[in-house]
Design an enzyme around this catalytic site. Structure first.
Site: not given
Length: 291
Positions: A14, A103
């Protein structure tokens, strides 16, 4: 139609997030709700333009397609939205939100001073096996990424994407730094020690695993040796990537030390083994005569 192997599997981290800019953001905002910064959004747009050049440039089939897999976190979904602005609708087969590529879980709200102490402990303990209090270890992430592999292969084997095999298919996985490193570790059978030496992706950096001439995926088809050295790959790991660029699908690289030699000090070669077998046969025959 039979399953179509994607020409490329691309791992993208990201863009810059509020947590990357200021870790204090994690004390009041859940990790999954952390947003991109304006800089992160701009990084994602540039990454989208670069992605289009990679998958639609010279040597690519004119009717190429992309299938996205995205972590459910706000920053990865926002990154995907910016990347998608660089593609036309006909190029995108679809998007699947996939919680198994989220994550690493560091716990709930993260108190800054406490997290500093915890991360120092992780460095002493080892990054792969250290489990965050109320969270996950990298080993836990490895397990769920392994499960994601099964779904990925089912999409291919069952041709769920209904893709024409005459055109290039590209999988793009928009995820996080550690999760992407774990993906590479799992795919290329890297050891825990090798994982510990890998450097994190930069924001919106991506790694391109591309089919080589024999049907194996390799980082060396698209990336240079210098790039792979910067990422923390050892010379032996880079040599394996170069081998994969031309290896036939399913072949075993006998020159990989972490496949065999690294685990033994010494094993007899075939002639020694034959000698032992002859001696054992002699002992057996002697015992038979005595009986």
């Amino acid at each position: 139609m039979v399953g179509v192997l994607p020409k490329r599997i691309i791992l993208m981290r990201h863009g810059e997030s509020q947590g990357n800019r200021d870790t204090a953001a994690y004390t009041t905002t859940p990790d999954h709700s952390i947003q991109l910064t304006p800089q992160g959004a701009a990084q994602a747009r540039r990454a989208g333009e670069e992605l289009r050049r990679v998958i639609g440039g010279a040597g690519c089939s004119p009717d190429w397609r992309v299938q996205f897999y995205v972590s459910p976190y706000a920053r990865t979904r926002s990154t995907l939205r910016e990347v998608g602005a660089c593609l036309s609708k006909k190029r995108v087969i679809g998007v699947r939100e996939e919680s198994r590529i989220r994550e690493q879980d560091f716990g709930n709200f993260q108190v800054e001073e406490r997290m500093k102490v915890i991360k120092e402990a992780r460095e002493r303990f080892g990054r792969f096996f250290y489990r965050f209090p109320e969270g996950e270890s990298a080993a836990d992430v490895f397990d769920r990424v392994s499960s994601f592999f099964e779904s990925l292969w089912r999409d291919i084997d069952m041709n769920r994407l209904r893709h024409d095999p005459s055109n290039d298919l590209n999988f793009v996985i928009v995820s996080h730094g550690l999760t992407s490193r774990i993906f590479l570790m799992k795919w290329f059978k890297w050891t825990v020690e090798q994982f510990e030496h890998l450097n994190n992706f930069g924001n919106c950096e991506f790694r391109v695993m591309q089919l080589g001439t024999g049907g194996e995926y390799s980082l060396a088809v698209h990336h240079t040796e210098e790039e792979m050295l910067q990422w923390g790959l050892s010379p032996e790991m880079i040599a394996d990537q170069k081998w994969r660029a031309t290896a036939c699908r399913g072949d075993w690289n006998d020159q990989c030390p972490w496949y065999f030699d690294e685990f033994f000090d010494h094993l007899p070669d075939d002639s020694d083994d034959d000698h032992d077998h002859v001696e054992n046969q002699g002992e057996t025959n002697s015992l038979s005569v005595c009986a």
